[in-house]
Design an enzyme around this catalytic site. Structure first.
Site, short mmCIF file in Angstrom:
data_model
loop_
_atom_site.label_atom_id
_atom_site.label_comp_id
_atom_site.label_asym_id
_atom_site.label_seq_id
_atom_site.Cartn_x
_atom_site.Cartn_y
_atom_site.Cartn_z
CG ASN A 90 68.21 -38.11 61.41
OD1 ASN A 90 67.18 -38.78 61.38
ND2 ASN A 90 68.20 -36.81 61.69
CB SER A 150 61.32 -43.56 54.95
OG SER A 150 59.91 -43.44 54.98
CE1 TYR A 163 61.51 -38.54 53.01
CE2 TYR A 163 59.94 -40.36 53.02
CZ TYR A 163 60.87 -39.57 53.67
OH TYR A 163 61.17 -39.83 54.99
CB SER A 166 65.51 -39.86 48.14
OG SER A 166 64.56 -39.71 49.17
#
Lengths: 255, 78
Positions: A90, A150, A163, A166
């Site tokens: 996480n 995400s 982001y 990744s």
């Protein structure tokens, strides 16, 4: 009919568990009876969470950006428990910038935290799981790796190339490991949260915040518990035939 | 010289008769010791000798003799 998810006897490790989604996952797992190792960098914060969770949790402080620290943490787990049933990757950071203003340091830090750590913890974690995932007859009992990706890793977003990259990589890692580890009884899945109420999303400028809220079909921001409940399902035997999946938990968010 | 204990671990993990486990038996030189078997072998060594090996050591474990040399680094004589 009431279905109660029972993780009694299971050992879990949750990275980035100091606050937000990670802390909530640790709470939900501990409530379900698992013994939870909570990871973060600040030992004192972890101790506070463990005090709240009672005997079902203990701190395992290390920096997920440091492969050596990851190795040492897993060696400690090996010596202490010789068991790992659930690994939740996480730990993550969000550091937005337009592509013309992205620094090398930003790229390295984001990928080290959000992506490379997933590879290293999965490497050591799956080795531990392969031990605990077999019963005395050698049959696979199952382990579960849950990677927090995400919605941005699936569809991308303005100002979030680093982001998004990744987190998209986390999906590739998830799908590959699902194939590689299925024979060992280890399931690997990802959760792709949408807009969730955490310290991370509270740093977003007000206009962006409103824009994001207006894109959510269910007209509310997600909670860490929404993610933790999905993690609980994936960790449990209810998901025993689920692997290689990316589950969006986003209230019907459109980007 | 390969000791009995190390020989047993190798034989069981690779599914070979113990007499086939010699110092010069090398990774990927026989079909029984492929990459999948290698990870099974590592798990067996770790369980038997109560140690968790570094990734570099797993990659370097290219023969029975090399395995013994690596285990020595962890203070395991076998």
């Amino acid at each position: 009919m009431t279905i109660q998810i029972d993780l009694t006897g299971k050992v879990a490790l949750v990275t980035g568990a100091s606050r937000g989604i990670g802390a909530e996952i640790a709470r939900v797992f501990a409530r379900a009876g698992a013994h939870v190792f909570v990871n973060g960098r600040n030992e004192q914060t972890l101790q506070e969470l463990c005090s709240e969770l009672g005997g079902n949790a203990e701190p395992l402080a290390f920096d997920v950006c440091d492969p050596k620290a990851i190795k040492e943490a897993f060696q400690k787990l090996f010596k202490q428990t010789k068991q790992l049933d659930i690994l939740v990757n996480n730990a993550g950071i969000l550091d937005d910038a337009l592509i013309g203003m992205v620094t090398e340091a930003q790229v390295e830090r984001t990928f080290a935290t959000n992506t490379f750590s997933v590879l290293y913890t999965s490497q050591y974690g799956s080795r531990l799981m392969q031990r605990s995932s077999r019963d005395s007859s050698g049959n696979a009992k199952g382990g579960s790796i849950i990677n927090v990706s995400s919605i941005i890793g699936r569809v991308g977003n303005h100002g979030q190339a680093v982001y998004a990259g990744s987190k998209a990589a986390v999906i590739g890692i998830t799908q590959s490991l699902a194939k590689e580890l299925a024979g060992s009884g280890i399931r690997v899945n990802a959760i792709a949260p949408g807009f969730i109420d955490t310290d991370m999303t509270r740093t977003i400028p007000e206009d962006k915040y409103k824009e994001r809220m207006s894109s959510i079909a269910m007209k509310r921001i997600g909670t860490p518990e929404d993610i933790a409940n999905t993690a609980l399902f994936l960790a449990s035997d209810l998901a025993s035939y689920v692997t290689g999946q990316v589950i969006g938990v986003d209230g019907g968010m459109l980007i | 010289m390969t000791t009995e204990r190390l020989k047993v671990v190798f034989a069981e993990a690779l599914g070979l008769p113990a007499e086939k486990i010699t110092d010069d038996l090398a990774y990927n030189s026989i079909k029984e010791w492929d990459s999948t078997a290698h990870m099974i072998l590592v798990a067996a060594l770790e369980d038997t000798f109560d140690v968790m090996l570094d990734t570099d050591d797993i990659i370097d474990m290219s023969s029975v003799a090399k395995a013994r040399e690596i285990l020595k680094k962890y203070d395991i004589e076998c």
